[in-house]
Design a protein around this motif. Structure first.
Motif, PDB file in Angstrom:
ATOM      1  N   PRO A   6       0.657  -0.757  -0.239  1.00  0.00           N
ATOM      2  CA  PRO A   6       0.145  -0.370  -0.132  1.00  0.00           C
ATOM      3  C   PRO A   6       1.125   1.672  -0.201  1.00  0.00           C
ATOM      4  N   PRO A   7       0.175   2.500  -0.576  1.00  0.00           N
ATOM      5  CA  PRO A   7       0.937   3.440  -0.685  1.00  0.00           C
ATOM      6  C   PRO A   7       1.696   4.202   1.302  1.00  0.00           C
ATOM      7  N   LEU A   8       2.290   4.372   0.889  1.00  0.00           N
ATOM      8  CA  LEU A   8       3.331   5.102   2.089  1.00  0.00           C
ATOM      9  C   LEU A   8       2.447   5.581   2.493  1.00  0.00           C
ATOM     10  N   PHE A   9       2.545   6.783   1.461  1.00  0.00           N
ATOM     11  CA  PHE A   9       1.385   8.132   2.407  1.00  0.00           C
ATOM     12  C   PHE A   9      -0.045   8.402   1.929  1.00  0.00           C
ATOM     13  N   THR A  10      -0.815   8.477   2.550  1.00  0.00           N
ATOM     14  CA  THR A  10      -2.306   8.896   1.327  1.00  0.00           C
ATOM     15  C   THR A  10      -2.145  10.769   1.545  1.00  0.00           C
ATOM     16  N   ARG A  11      -2.552  11.234   0.241  1.00  0.00           N
ATOM     17  CA  ARG A  11      -2.493  12.657   0.551  1.00  0.00           C
ATOM     18  C   ARG A  11      -3.877  13.326   0.949  1.00  0.00           C
ATOM     19  N   GLU A  12      -4.308  12.505   2.775  1.00  0.00           N
ATOM     20  CA  GLU A  12      -4.972  13.309   3.043  1.00  0.00           C
ATOM     21  C   GLU A  12      -5.524  11.742   4.403  1.00  0.00           C
ATOM     22  N   PRO A  13      -5.589  12.250   5.186  1.00  0.00           N
ATOM     23  CA  PRO A  13      -5.625  11.309   6.536  1.00  0.00           C
ATOM     24  C   PRO A  13      -7.127  10.492   5.974  1.00  0.00           C
ATOM     25  N   GLU A  14      -6.863   8.643   6.231  1.00  0.00           N
ATOM     26  CA  GLU A  14      -7.632   8.187   5.900  1.00  0.00           C
ATOM     27  C   GLU A  14      -8.398   6.778   7.344  1.00  0.00           C
ATOM     28  N   PRO A  15      -8.400   7.322   7.630  1.00  0.00           N
ATOM     29  CA  PRO A  15      -8.578   6.740   9.482  1.00  0.00           C
ATOM     30  C   PRO A  15      -9.385   5.926   8.982  1.00  0.00           C
ATOM     31  N   ASP A  16      -9.102   4.918  10.541  1.00  0.00           N
ATOM     32  CA  ASP A  16      -9.550   3.647  10.224  1.00  0.00           C
ATOM     33  C   ASP A  16     -11.103   3.965  12.012  1.00  0.00           C
ATOM     34  N   GLY A  67     -32.577  27.303  16.118  1.00  0.00           N
ATOM     35  CA  GLY A  67     -32.120  27.341  14.885  1.00  0.00           C
ATOM     36  C   GLY A  67     -30.827  27.664  14.613  1.00  0.00           C
ATOM     37  N   PHE A  68     -30.218  27.568  15.026  1.00  0.00           N
ATOM     38  CA  PHE A  68     -28.699  27.558  14.432  1.00  0.00           C
ATOM     39  C   PHE A  68     -27.705  26.540  13.629  1.00  0.00           C
ATOM     40  N   GLN A  69     -27.346  26.958  12.712  1.00  0.00           N
ATOM     41  CA  GLN A  69     -26.652  26.016  11.491  1.00  0.00           C
ATOM     42  C   GLN A  69     -25.556  26.306  11.658  1.00  0.00           C
ATOM     43  N   GLY A  70     -24.654  25.751  12.028  1.00  0.00           N
ATOM     44  CA  GLY A  70     -23.049  25.377  12.101  1.00  0.00           C
ATOM     45  C   GLY A  70     -21.783  25.744  10.753  1.00  0.00           C
ATOM     46  N   GLN A  71     -21.394  26.457  10.810  1.00  0.00           N
ATOM     47  CA  GLN A  71     -20.810  25.846   9.182  1.00  0.00           C
ATOM     48  C   GLN A  71     -19.603  24.362  10.026  1.00  0.00           C
ATOM     49  N   ALA A  72     -19.211  24.265   8.590  1.00  0.00           N
ATOM     50  CA  ALA A  72     -18.820  23.056   8.717  1.00  0.00           C
ATOM     51  C   ALA A  72     -17.585  22.712   8.509  1.00  0.00           C
ATOM     52  N   ARG A  73     -16.372  21.579   9.480  1.00  0.00           N
ATOM     53  CA  ARG A  73     -15.210  21.792   9.399  1.00  0.00           C
ATOM     54  C   ARG A  73     -14.541  20.984   9.435  1.00  0.00           C
ATOM     55  N   ARG A  74     -12.977  20.742   8.944  1.00  0.00           N
ATOM     56  CA  ARG A  74     -12.799  19.413   9.667  1.00  0.00           C
ATOM     57  C   ARG A  74     -11.094  19.526  10.122  1.00  0.00           C
ATOM     58  N   HIS A  75     -10.971  18.342  10.591  1.00  0.00           N
ATOM     59  CA  HIS A  75      -9.611  18.659  11.445  1.00  0.00           C
ATOM     60  C   HIS A  75      -9.396  17.345  11.930  1.00  0.00           C
ATOM     61  N   THR A  76      -7.601  17.688  11.990  1.00  0.00           N
ATOM     62  CA  THR A  76      -7.309  16.137  12.549  1.00  0.00           C
ATOM     63  C   THR A  76      -7.563  16.075  14.157  1.00  0.00           C
ATOM     64  N   GLY A  77      -7.310  14.845  14.463  1.00  0.00           N
ATOM     65  CA  GLY A  77      -7.996  14.369  15.679  1.00  0.00           C
ATOM     66  C   GLY A  77      -9.328  13.902  16.335  1.00  0.00           C
ATOM     67  N   ASP A  95     -27.600  11.230  24.523  1.00  0.00           N
ATOM     68  CA  ASP A  95     -26.914  10.287  22.857  1.00  0.00           C
ATOM     69  C   ASP A  95     -25.674  10.842  23.320  1.00  0.00           C
ATOM     70  N   PHE A  96     -24.162   9.335  22.748  1.00  0.00           N
ATOM     71  CA  PHE A  96     -23.069   9.644  22.311  1.00  0.00           C
ATOM     72  C   PHE A  96     -22.608  10.053  20.874  1.00  0.00           C
ATOM     73  N   PHE A  97     -22.138  10.322  20.144  1.00  0.00           N
ATOM     74  CA  PHE A  97     -21.218  10.930  18.719  1.00  0.00           C
ATOM     75  C   PHE A  97     -20.012  11.208  18.764  1.00  0.00           C
ATOM     76  N   THR A  98     -18.934   9.867  17.589  1.00  0.00           N
ATOM     77  CA  THR A  98     -17.784  10.480  17.613  1.00  0.00           C
ATOM     78  C   THR A  98     -17.742  11.188  16.209  1.00  0.00           C
ATOM     79  N   VAL A  99     -17.206  11.007  16.295  1.00  0.00           N
ATOM     80  CA  VAL A  99     -16.394  12.098  14.652  1.00  0.00           C
ATOM     81  C   VAL A  99     -14.808  12.338  14.555  1.00  0.00           C
ATOM     82  N   ALA A 100     -14.715  11.615  13.849  1.00  0.00           N
ATOM     83  CA  ALA A 100     -13.482  10.820  12.919  1.00  0.00           C
ATOM     84  C   ALA A 100     -12.126  11.790  12.521  1.00  0.00           C
ATOM     85  N   PRO A 101     -11.229  11.370  12.571  1.00  0.00           N
ATOM     86  CA  PRO A 101     -10.402  12.323  11.830  1.00  0.00           C
ATOM     87  C   PRO A 101     -10.349  13.235  10.831  1.00  0.00           C
ATOM     88  N   TRP A 102      -9.970  14.246  10.786  1.00  0.00           N
ATOM     89  CA  TRP A 102     -10.925  15.217   8.742  1.00  0.00           C
ATOM     90  C   TRP A 102     -11.543  14.785   8.390  1.00  0.00           C
TER      91      TRP A 102
END
Ligand code: GTQ
Ligand code: FE2
Length: 352
Positions: free
Chosen positions: A27-37, A268-278, A304-311
């Motif tokens: 498999p490639p050594l690097f991916t262009r962006e995180p590809e989390p499990d 009525g709040f509508q948040g902007q979308a973001r992504r980040h590592t972590g 409830d609980f929910f997780t957000v995966a990296p990126w």
């Protein structure tokens, strides 16, 4: 000799000496962006609560430092809620004691239900009532004692996956000549709160360790008052009203490896979308709303609980008529400390 053949031949010869050369089908050594499990997962309180109830009734809490917990498991991983931390829901019944121990993992509790429990952290005792946050930093002795009536339920978060991947696991059970497997309580049972609890005024000569938060507890009442004050500010485009639990000495995150936040999404709040590592884990303290994560949409409600995966792109909204309150833990202090933190935001309120 073709390059591929040369690589294969070298592979065989190098293997005897613990050496390797890359192969065409690697498999490639690097991916262009995180590809989390790690996957972004939604756990519903209405699914978990009956099972928590059963856990409390049917599973013993033994001695020697084990805990009675329901782990929030990420199906993309062998273990853990994310690749750095574990979130577990701990149940403790009236009269029960979760005996003292210490470990190299950083841990904290955010109290979900019940009252009358106390955590002893290195001889200091802090109440655990709904909405309270209590820290047990790496290496501190801790035991939990339930003196109230009715089950106590709280969220535990520990940086176990990180500790394991760094192969730095230490654990020790506690023993005391007179109090046995629980700690005696200090003459000043809430020293850290008395020294650092105001946040703004501190004893000038109190000893502190760099990077280690000396404050062990953040009460629900304090957090609520702070959030109410912050509600008078301009709405944060990502999170509406949001505050981070901070180390009162250096203004850094509450724990070295984990940052915690409390936020309020108004109707009525509508948040902007973001992504980040972590990675991060949310617990819905009250209200309902929805969060889009990648191509999923989590319609969440209290408990409830929910997780957000990296990126993963994600955005919060509250389309209802009531305020919603979210507690959050993330591992971004680790990424920031090591130079791996990145983030992006989108102008639109919805990921596309
Ligand atoms: O309460 O000390 O969920 O040591 C996992 C490990 C809780 C605790 C957990 C622990 C604890
Ligand atoms: Fe522990």
């Amino acid at each position: 000799m073709a390059d591929a053949e040369a690589r294969r031949a070298l592979k065989a010869d190098l293997a005897r000496f613990n050496g390797r050369v890359s192969q065409p089908d690697d498999p490639p050594l690097f991916t262009r962006e995180p590809e989390p499990d790690v996957q972004s997962v939604h756990w519903r309180g209405r699914d978990l609560m009956p099972l928590l109830d059963r856990l409390g009734r049917e599973v013993d809490l033994g001695a020697g430092g084990p805990r009675r917990t329901l782990r929030l498991h990420n199906p993309g991983l062998a273990f853990g809620t994310t690749h750095t931390f574990w979130g577990s829901i701990q149940v403790i019944l009236p009269g029960e004691v979760a005996t003292a121990h210490r470990h190299s993992a950083n841990a904290f509790r955010f109290i979900m239900h019940g009252q009358g429990s106390w955590t002893n952290v290195d001889g200091e005792c802090y109440p655990m009532n709904e909405g309270d946050l209590v820290l047990t930093p790496a290496g501190t002795w801790h035991d939990h004692v339930h003196k109230g009536s009715g089950p106590m339920i709280w969220l535990d978060v520990l940086d176990i996956s990180l500790m394991r991947s760094l192969q730095a696991t230490f654990f020790e059970p506690y023993s005391h000549p007179t109090t046995g497997n629980v700690q005696p309580v200090d003459a000043i049972p809430d020293r850290s709160l008395r020294q650092f609890g105001s946040g703004l005024m501190q004893p000038p000569r109190a000893p502190v360790k760099p990077g280690v938060n000396p404050l062990l507890a953040y009460s629900a009442a304090m957090a609520e008052a702070a959030l109410t004050q912050a509600a008078g500010l301009t709405s944060d485009p990502l999170d509406d009203v949001v505050l981070e639990y901070r180390n009162p000495v250096d203004g850094g995150p509450a724990m070295r490896t984990m940052a915690m936040q409390l936020q309020r999404l108004r109707p009525g709040f509508q948040g902007q979308a973001r992504r980040h590592t972590g990675s991060k884990l949310y617990y819905v303290v009250s209200g309902d709303g929805s969060t889009t994560v990648g191509d999923q949409r989590f319609d969440w409600r209290t408990g409830d609980f929910f997780t957000v995966a990296p990126w993963a792109w994600h955005a919060h909204s509250n389309g209802g008529t009531q305020e919603a309150t979210l507690f959050q833990v993330n591992d971004t202090p680790v990424l920031k400390a090591l130079g791996y933190y990145r983030e992006e935001t989108r102008e639109e309120t919805r990921p596309t």
